[in-house]
Design an enzyme around this catalytic site. Structure first.
Site, PDB file in Angstrom:
ATOM      1  N   ALA A  42     124.018 -18.339  74.311  1.00 21.21           N
ATOM      2  CA  ALA A  42     122.641 -18.065  73.917  1.00 21.21           C
ATOM      3  C   ALA A  42     121.696 -18.958  74.710  1.00 21.21           C
ATOM      4  O   ALA A  42     122.115 -19.956  75.297  1.00 21.21           O
ATOM      5  CB  ALA A  42     122.468 -18.313  72.421  1.00 21.21           C
ATOM      6  N   GLY A  67     127.468 -17.492  72.328  1.00 18.38           N
ATOM      7  CA  GLY A  67     126.949 -16.207  71.904  1.00 18.38           C
ATOM      8  C   GLY A  67     127.497 -15.058  72.726  1.00 18.38           C
ATOM      9  O   GLY A  67     127.578 -13.925  72.246  1.00 18.38           O
ATOM     10  N   GLU A  93     130.721 -14.225  71.149  1.00 14.76           N
ATOM     11  CA  GLU A  93     130.416 -13.538  69.892  1.00 14.76           C
ATOM     12  C   GLU A  93     129.983 -12.102  70.148  1.00 14.76           C
ATOM     13  O   GLU A  93     130.319 -11.193  69.384  1.00 14.76           O
ATOM     14  CB  GLU A  93     129.336 -14.311  69.129  1.00 14.76           C
ATOM     15  CG  GLU A  93     129.856 -15.643  68.587  1.00 14.76           C
ATOM     16  CD  GLU A  93     128.754 -16.512  67.996  1.00 14.76           C
ATOM     17  OE1 GLU A  93     128.911 -16.957  66.861  1.00 14.76           O
ATOM     18  OE2 GLU A  93     127.741 -16.731  68.696  1.00 14.76           O
ATOM     19  N   GLU A  99     129.843 -24.604  71.027  1.00 15.85           N
ATOM     20  CA  GLU A  99     128.665 -25.062  70.283  1.00 15.85           C
ATOM     21  C   GLU A  99     128.808 -26.480  69.742  1.00 15.85           C
ATOM     22  O   GLU A  99     127.810 -27.181  69.547  1.00 15.85           O
ATOM     23  CB  GLU A  99     128.367 -24.100  69.128  1.00 15.85           C
ATOM     24  CG  GLU A  99     127.822 -22.744  69.541  1.00 15.85           C
ATOM     25  CD  GLU A  99     128.900 -21.718  69.832  1.00 15.85           C
ATOM     26  OE1 GLU A  99     128.562 -20.534  69.968  1.00 15.85           O
ATOM     27  OE2 GLU A  99     130.093 -22.106  69.944  1.00 15.85           O
TER      28      GLU A  99
END
Length: 257
Positions: A65, A108, A111, A131
């Site tokens: 992200a 992300g 994900e 993360e």
């Protein structure tokens, strides 16, 4: 449709969406995800499309992200951003979705790939949830989908100690379906998608729903739900056509009805 951060193509009955922020290694921000969902929704509503492929480029599927937008955010700001919810919306697309992954598939990005139904990887793909290194944990389904895909022990190591998986390791642990060379992985993903797109459309959508239900409920409830969906398909024209074609030893002509 005009987009700034994705590219879209149609390959017969397959819709291809390519993330297109190469300088940022396809880092996921609200605009990119919004465009991705808009394109996915359009393909989902298009009767001429039977399967969707999401890809990045050879260097990166998505390296995570966009941290710059989150660095100083408060919990309320994150809640109001309606950002992480976009990952959930992808999983709600009814048609099958294949992630074609090469290079970095992190945070992300991982994900996003796991929110798809299948993953085809190049031999350079690297999967991880890093993360912990910035003081948080995955927040878009990473801990849940990863544990279901690779098991508790390996998910713990990946989330708590930033272990990355190579493409072959991801294949070994069940995170991906197949691994191919960088030169061929996207073509192979499109080939798999074409095969799915040429199956009975309603049955493909309902089959996806039934398999996903296996992760949401008990075995007994899942089997009961599957049985209802199975019976429901006997109300479709495709069921009549498929069984008639089987008896007549010919190829079925699906109507998607």
């Amino acid at each position: 449709m005009t987009f700034q951060m994705i590219l879209t193509e149609i390959h017969e009955r397959v819709g291809l969406i390519r993330l297109n922020r190469p300088k940022e290694l396809n880092a996921l921000n609200p605009q990119l995800l919004g465009e991705l969902l808009e394109a996915a929704d359009a393909f989902d509503a298009n009767d001429a499309i039977g399967c969707v492929v999401i890809a990045g480029n050879d260097k990166a599927f998505a390296a995570g992200a966009d941290i710059k937008q989150m660095a100083k955010a408060s919990p309320v700001a994150m809640l109001e951003l309606v950002y992480i919810d976009l990952w959930d919306r992808l999983a709600e697309i009814r048609k099958p979705i294949i992630a074609a992954v090469s290079g970095y598939c992190l945070g992300g990005g991982n994900e996003l790939a796991m929110a798809c139904d299948m993953i085809i990887a190049s031999d350079t793909a690297k999967f991880g949830q890093p993360e912990i290194g910035i003081g948080v944990i995955p927040g878009a389904g990473g801990t849940q989908r990863l544990a279901r895909a690779v098991g508790k022990a390996l998910a713990m190591e990946m989330v708590l100690n930033n272990r990355w998986l190579s493409a072959e390791e991801a294949l070994q642990h069940g995170l991906v379906n197949h691994v191919y060379t960088v030169d061929s992985y996207l073509d192979e993903a499109l080939k798999l998608a074409a095969g799915i797109a040429n199956q009975a459309p309603v049955a493909a959508r309902i089959g996806k729903e039934a398999i996903n239900m296996a992760f949401e409920t008990s075995l007994a409830s899942g089997i009961a739900h599957e049985r209802k969906l199975f019976y429901l398909l006997f109300a479709t024209q495709d069921q009549k056509e498929g069984m008639a074609a089987f008896k007549d030893k010919r190829e079925p002509k699906w109507q998607g009805k």
